[in-house]
Scaffold this active site. Structure first.
Site, short mmCIF file in Angstrom:
data_model
loop_
_atom_site.label_atom_id
_atom_site.label_comp_id
_atom_site.label_asym_id
_atom_site.label_seq_id
_atom_site.Cartn_x
_atom_site.Cartn_y
_atom_site.Cartn_z
N ASN A 13 -1.33 -3.92 9.63
CA ASN A 13 0.11 -3.80 9.97
C ASN A 13 0.68 -2.91 8.88
OD1 ASN A 13 2.82 -6.26 9.91
ND2 ASN A 13 2.76 -4.29 10.92
N ASN A 66 12.07 -2.00 11.97
CA ASN A 66 10.96 -1.74 12.89
C ASN A 66 10.84 -0.25 13.18
OD1 ASN A 66 9.91 -4.35 13.46
ND2 ASN A 66 11.67 -4.78 14.79
N CYS A 75 9.49 -10.07 7.63
CA CYS A 75 8.20 -9.42 7.90
C CYS A 75 7.21 -10.01 6.91
CB CYS A 75 8.32 -7.90 7.72
SG CYS A 75 6.75 -7.03 7.97
N GLY A 76 6.29 -10.81 7.41
CA GLY A 76 5.38 -11.54 6.53
C GLY A 76 4.36 -10.64 5.86
N ASN A 77 3.70 -9.79 6.65
CA ASN A 77 2.73 -8.86 6.05
C ASN A 77 3.45 -7.93 5.06
OD1 ASN A 77 0.37 -9.67 7.44
ND2 ASN A 77 1.04 -8.55 9.26
N ASN A 159 12.85 -14.48 11.91
CA ASN A 159 12.83 -13.61 13.09
C ASN A 159 12.25 -14.40 14.26
OD1 ASN A 159 10.25 -13.73 11.98
ND2 ASN A 159 9.72 -11.63 12.49
N HIS A 161 10.15 -15.70 17.50
CA HIS A 161 8.79 -15.62 18.04
C HIS A 161 8.67 -16.50 19.28
CE1 HIS A 161 6.97 -13.45 14.63
NE2 HIS A 161 7.93 -14.03 13.94
N GLU A 210 4.79 -7.05 18.97
CA GLU A 210 5.94 -7.16 18.09
C GLU A 210 7.21 -6.53 18.68
OE1 GLU A 210 5.97 -6.45 13.98
OE2 GLU A 210 3.87 -7.00 13.67
N ARG A 211 8.32 -7.24 18.52
CA ARG A 211 9.65 -6.70 18.86
C ARG A 211 9.83 -5.37 18.14
NH1 ARG A 211 14.99 -9.93 16.77
NH2 ARG A 211 13.85 -9.68 14.78
N GLY A 222 4.43 -13.82 12.67
CA GLY A 222 3.88 -14.31 13.93
C GLY A 222 2.77 -15.32 13.71
N1 LIG Z 1 8.60 -6.94 14.56
C1 LIG Z 1 9.19 -8.04 13.77
C2 LIG Z 1 9.35 -7.60 12.29
C3 LIG Z 1 8.01 -7.40 11.59
C4 LIG Z 1 7.17 -8.63 11.63
C5 LIG Z 1 5.69 -8.45 11.29
N2 LIG Z 1 5.24 -7.12 11.00
C6 LIG Z 1 5.26 -9.44 10.21
O1 LIG Z 1 4.28 -9.18 9.50
O2 LIG Z 1 5.89 -10.54 10.14
C7 LIG Z 1 10.56 -8.41 14.36
O3 LIG Z 1 11.16 -7.57 15.02
O4 LIG Z 1 10.98 -9.55 14.13
#
Ligand SMILES: N[C@H](CCC[C@H](N)C(=O)O)C(=O)O
Length: 275
Positions: A13, A66, A75-77, A159, A161, A210-211, A222
């Site tokens: 990611n 994003n 965003c965890g990663n 965020n 899920h 992913e959104r 996620g």
């Molecule tokens: N697309 C996600 C943000 C990045 C999350 C993802 N890259 C992670 O590692 O948590 C959202 O719109 O909430």
């Protein structure tokens, strides 16, 4: 405008990371989307901005955008890469940091083996706070879309899920169902769509649409949300190994406590670009 940045990834990611402590960069939605373009720009799933703290009891502020330019809460990663970046740029000589995000305060800790452990805060299950339209809080909801019915969990890590069980992630209709549900009207702020295959009581496989991006090689928030939902159903025990296409994260959680996520964070190169 000259921008110094680092290209990083958490299990594939990938991120453009900008130090906005020593720089003062402002990018609008169109500029972010253009930079995210993998053919005409730098190419990334998310843009991460490191900013000075707004609050005396945190070390930094962390903004996440994003690939479509939308700003999001978590965003965890990215949090693991954020921690690695802080040390790489010499912005702090600490090994652990408190960081504020749009979705709340998280704690990031660099451990001796080169892994990064993040206190992601408590999961949010109350529908209105996700946000998710429901008359009452449930572990599993019925979502209907285009004459299809889906049994899903709804969990926020800051965020939103939406997670469903599948027998085999390799054959899950990630693009088709992900695109269908990410903008489902019951998710007023859209949602990240997780496809979860339980392998054993401490091991699961996950793919995430992913959104604002589409399917990524890994999604840290996620993985946290899916692990929590699996644990709520007693299909998973803590700690659980969540195996994503890009690699594996360890997720620990007990009800009423924070979710802890542990995994790698990789630096690829430093670059600069003139806009
Ligand atoms: N697309 C996600 C943000 C990045 C999350 C993802 N890259 C992670 O590692 O948590 C959202 O719109 O909430």
């Amino acid at each position: 405008m000259l921008i110094h940045f680092s290209k990083m990834h958490g299990l594939g990611n990938d991120f453009m990371v900008i130090d906005n402590v020593t720089q003062n960069i402002f990018l609008n939605t169109e500029q972010i989307a253009a930079l995210a373009d993998r053919n005409r720009g730098i190419g990334f799933d998310q843009l991460l901005m490191v900013e000075p703290p707004y609050d005396p009891d945190v070390d930094f502020h962390y903004r996440i955008f994003n690939a479509d330019g939308s700003e999001v809460q978590q965003c965890g990663n990215g949090a693991r890469c954020f921690g690695r970046f802080i040390r790489h740029k010499g912005l702090s000589n600490k090994n652990s940091f408190r960081v504020s995000t749009k979705g709340g305060v998280i704690s990031i800790e660099l451990d001796k083996e080169g892994l990064v452990r993040v206190d992601m805060g408590e999961p949010v299950l109350q529908p209105q706070a996700i946000p998710f339209k429901a008359n009452k809080q449930e572990i599993t909801y019925i979502l209907r879309a285009e004459e299809q019915t889906f049994l899903c969990g709804a969990v926020s890590m800051g965020n939103p899920h939406c997670i469903m069980l599948v027998d085999d992630v390799d054959n899950a209709p990630v693009d088709q169902v992900g695109a269908l549900l990410t903008k489902h009207e019951r998710f007023p702020e859209a949602a990240n769509i997780g496809f979860l295959q339980i392998v054993s009581d401490q091991h699961a496989r996950l793919r995430v649409f992913e959104r604002g991006v589409g399917e990524t090689q890994a999604c840290g928030s996620g993985a946290c949300a899916a692990a929590v939902w699996g644990m709520l159903q007693e299909r998973l025990e803590s700690p659980a190994r969540i195996e994503l296409p890009g690699g594996t994260l360890e997720i620990s959680w007990q009800p009423g406590q924070s979710v802890f996520m542990t995994g790698e964070a990789s630096h690829v190169y430093d670059g600069q670009i003139v806009l």
